[in-house]
Design an enzyme around this catalytic site. Structure first.
Site, PDB file in Angstrom:
ATOM      1  N   GLU A 147       8.804  52.631  15.438  1.00  8.03           N
ATOM      2  CA  GLU A 147       8.200  52.180  16.737  1.00  8.03           C
ATOM      3  C   GLU A 147       7.641  50.635  15.905  1.00  8.03           C
ATOM      4  O   GLU A 147       7.731  49.562  15.948  1.00  8.03           O
ATOM      5  CB  GLU A 147       7.298  52.340  17.089  1.00  8.03           C
ATOM      6  CG  GLU A 147       7.727  53.537  18.245  1.00  8.03           C
ATOM      7  CD  GLU A 147       8.771  52.624  19.266  1.00  8.03           C
ATOM      8  OE1 GLU A 147       9.061  51.263  19.373  1.00  8.03           O
ATOM      9  OE2 GLU A 147       9.570  53.048  19.809  1.00  8.03           O
ATOM     10  N   GLU A 175      13.516  46.215  23.049  1.00  8.20           N
ATOM     11  CA  GLU A 175      14.252  47.536  23.153  1.00  8.20           C
ATOM     12  C   GLU A 175      14.688  47.310  22.271  1.00  8.20           C
ATOM     13  O   GLU A 175      16.290  47.387  21.675  1.00  8.20           O
ATOM     14  CB  GLU A 175      14.620  47.403  24.783  1.00  8.20           C
ATOM     15  CG  GLU A 175      13.387  48.252  25.692  1.00  8.20           C
ATOM     16  CD  GLU A 175      12.542  49.019  25.519  1.00  8.20           C
ATOM     17  OE1 GLU A 175      12.952  49.988  24.636  1.00  8.20           O
ATOM     18  OE2 GLU A 175      11.509  49.078  25.710  1.00  8.20           O
TER      19      GLU A 175
END
EC number: 3.4.11.6
Length: 650
Positions: free
Chosen positions: A348, A326
């Site tokens: 991602e 994160e």
């Protein structure tokens, strides 16, 4: 800075982007016609019963959008993304008038238009068209109750079980069911909010400043431009504790001590390592909000305030590195963003690469390769289930009009994306040089939204010798093939440094699968120094070999109480799967307890699959556990479990 205003030193004459021409089929808005300079939300939260009617739970107030017209010919209406659950009751327009300080806002007409099953268009009509470059302000009065973007939890769905809770989840296209907006990652803007809550509640948001204004009001400001999907709100019985020079943890009072103990001092090390690699952390604070146990995700990278599952409170800091993923989004995803959801790998794939770079520096190559091997196994599993040729197994996914981008979510953008970034590093051949390139890439495109073409053009400009060698068209490894051909990655990074951790785990699993246990050989292997992912790898191998010969699982649990009685969610999941696959009924209560304690989708669904695929006793356990926990699960998870426990047509 709002999009269109560029700070000095960030490549003042900034390159034109391919993304400027990109379409976003998931947005009903005319986001190319206006620049959104600022959004302000003024909302009041009420916790009542669900459903329509007076006194029911909801958020109500106004959204104020500051806009500048970009159409050379001017524009006669503003089209925003909205949702049927969003009830807009009034619209007003304020326009610049020469010599007037702040002109009054005048009521204007508005109407909605159908768009897709996940949203609709809200059209605001201007009595006279606005001129090119004119600034205007649109004020919308609205209310939202039940809907997909705002998740209301009853007290029994929280950890403390005393007070209700509400949170928003924007990614990918759900914030149109929270406030009217340009719901596309192509647009970035600054925002502020004033949130009024009932007595005894606290509000938090993904914002750089948090300020209490009176007993029941909280003011927030986000000083950097972000896309709509990263605006997030949570309201509940929340307290906080400092865990670093720029970090605090937020949680319900019953979780705060565990959260502080688990994360005190570690977040700063992750942030500082990220800054060394990828450049300054621009968001000011990095705080964590521990969500109620029913939160169905692992984490959501809302800037300044990551929302995470309480499953990360393992009690031994063993899952703290999940936060590294994160944190890595602070550069990849939040700072440089995919311009539409078909390019999700830019968010991602880079974040997986960044996470593993930070992890290599902090925990070593062997550990990181072991973690990457578990990721590769997930990709293999996904491609085996869907078929390699499935169009979702491309890095550049073609999202058709009407398809919810969330329905295209899978492992490919993460793990195949990681392989492509690793391949580009392999072409460079020098890790320090590639790290410097990533820092330059972040600097070049910060606060912007891009396509793969923008990134790849920059890569070839940065490494002219690679451009000269035409590395983009090496047969079998063409950049075009990477992006547009489904299937297994053409290049896999070498994970052999992980062998030193994988081999002992494989050998130990082999010993436990024997008809006659060689306890001398087993006891010669000390697993106490093993890190979480090594234990996970070991348990995955045990699961593959299950069912084991009778008595072996009981002996395994007795030999390693640190596994069979673990608090760590990753270990509890796998121990539960092993117990069910081997019908080891004396530990069935541990499965039930784990499912009572959390509702994360990634842990909940595999255990229900295992129970329903097990003995009659296991199937009964599934039905009883679901009956007693359904009220505390997220509605999506309830639907998925329902399909497992009582499939339609059965």
């Amino acid at each position: 800075m709002a999009s269109g205003e560029h700070s000095p030193g960030s490549g003042a004459a900034r390159r034109p982007l391919h993304s400027a021409q990109a379409v976003d089929v998931a947005s009903a808005s005319n986001f190319r016609a206006f620049e959104l300079l600022h959004l302000h939300l003024d909302l009041r939260a009420e916790f009542g019963p669900p459903g329509p009617g007076a006194g029911s739970r909801g958020l109500s107030g106004t959204a104020v959008l500051d806009l500048r017209c970009l159409e050379p010919e001017g524009a006669a209406e503003l089209r925003l993304d909205s949702h049927p659950c969003l009830e807009v009751t009034a619209a007003a327009l304020r326009r610049e008038r020469p010599g007037s300080e702040e002109p009054p806002a005048e009521p204007v007409s508005f109407y909605t238009q159908p768009f897709s099953h996940y949203g609709q268009a809200l059209c605001v009509s201007f009595p006279q068209p606005c001129r090119a470059a004119e600034r205007l302000q649109v004020l919308l009065t609205y209310r939202v109750g039940e809907g997909p973007g705002v998740c209301w939890l009853a007290p029994e769905q929280t950890a403390g079980k005393k007070k209700p809770f509400v949170y928003t989840q924007g990614q990918a296209v759900l914030n149109r069911a929270f406030f009217p907006c340009f719901d596309t990652p192509a647009v970035k803007y600054k925002y502020s909010a004033l949130i009024e809550v009932p007595d005894g509640f606290t509000a938090v948001m993904s914002a750089s400043t948090w300020e209490k204004r009176g007993p029941n009001k909280f003011f927030f400001q986000m000083c950097q431009p972000i896309p709509s999907y990263l605006i997030a709100l949570a309201i509940g019985d929340l307290v906080s504790a400092e865990v670093g020079p720029r970090s605090r943890v937020w949680a319900e009072p019953c979780l705060i001590d565990a959260a502080k103990e688990e994360y005190n001092g570690v977040i700063e090390e992750f942030l500082a390592t990220g800054e060394k690699l990828f450049g300054p952390y621009v968001w000011g604070r990095y705080d964590l909000l521990f969500m109620p146990p029913s939160f169905p995700f692992g984490g959501m990278e809302n800037p300044c305030l990551t929302f995470v599952t309480p499953c990360l409170l393992a009690g031994d800091r063993s899952l703290a590195d999940v936060i590294i993923h994160e944190i890595s989004h602070s550069w990849f995803g939040n700072l440089v963003t995919n311009a539409n959801w078909g390019e999700f790998w830019l968010n991602e794939g880079f974040t997986m690469y960044a996470q593993r770079r930070i992890s290599t520096i902090l925990f070593g190559a062997a550990y990181t390769c072991l973690e990457a091997a578990t990721g590769r196994a997930l990709l293999r599993q996904h491609m085996d289930i869907t078929g390699e040729e499935n169009p979702l197994n491309k890095l550049r996914v073609k999202i058709e009009p009407g398809v919810d981008p969330d329905d295209t979510y899978n492992e490919t953008p993460y793990e195949k994306g990681f392989c492509f970034v690793s391949y580009l590093a392999h072409l460079v051949g020098d890790q320090d040089q590639f790290d410097s390139f990533l820092k330059a890439y972040v600097h070049e495109f910060k606060f912007r939204s891009i396509l793969a073409d923008d990134f790849l053009d920059f890569y070839l400009e940065y490494f002219p010798e690679l451009k000269k060698k035409r590395v983009d068209i090496i047969p079998g490894f063409e950049f075009d093939r990477w992006l547009n051909t489904p299937g297994w990655p053409p290049y896999l990074p070498d994970l052999s440094p992980g062998d030193s951790l994988m081999k002992p785990a494989e050998e130990l699993a082999q010993l436990w699968a024997a008809e006659e246990l060689d306890m001398k050989a087993i006891e010669a292997v000390a697993i106490s120094p093993w890190k979480t992912y090594q234990l996970v790898y070991f348990l995955d191998k045990i699961l593959q070999k299950s069912p084991l010969p009778p008595g072996n699982v009981k002996k395994l649990g007795d030999t390693y109480p640190s596994i069979s009685n673990a608090r760590n969610a990753e270990l509890r999941l796998r121990w539960g799967q092993i117990v069910l696959k081997n019908d080891h009924q004396e530990d069935f209560w541990k499965v039930k307890e784990f499912l009572h304690n959390q509702g994360k989708q990634k842990y909940t669904l595999p255990l229900y699959h295992a129970m329903m695929g097990g003995s009659e006793v296991a199937q009964t356990l599934a039905k009883e556990t679901f009956a007693s926990t359904a009220s505390q699960l997220h509605s999506n998870v309830v639907n998925y479990v329902q399909q497992i426990v009582a499939p339609k047509g059965s």
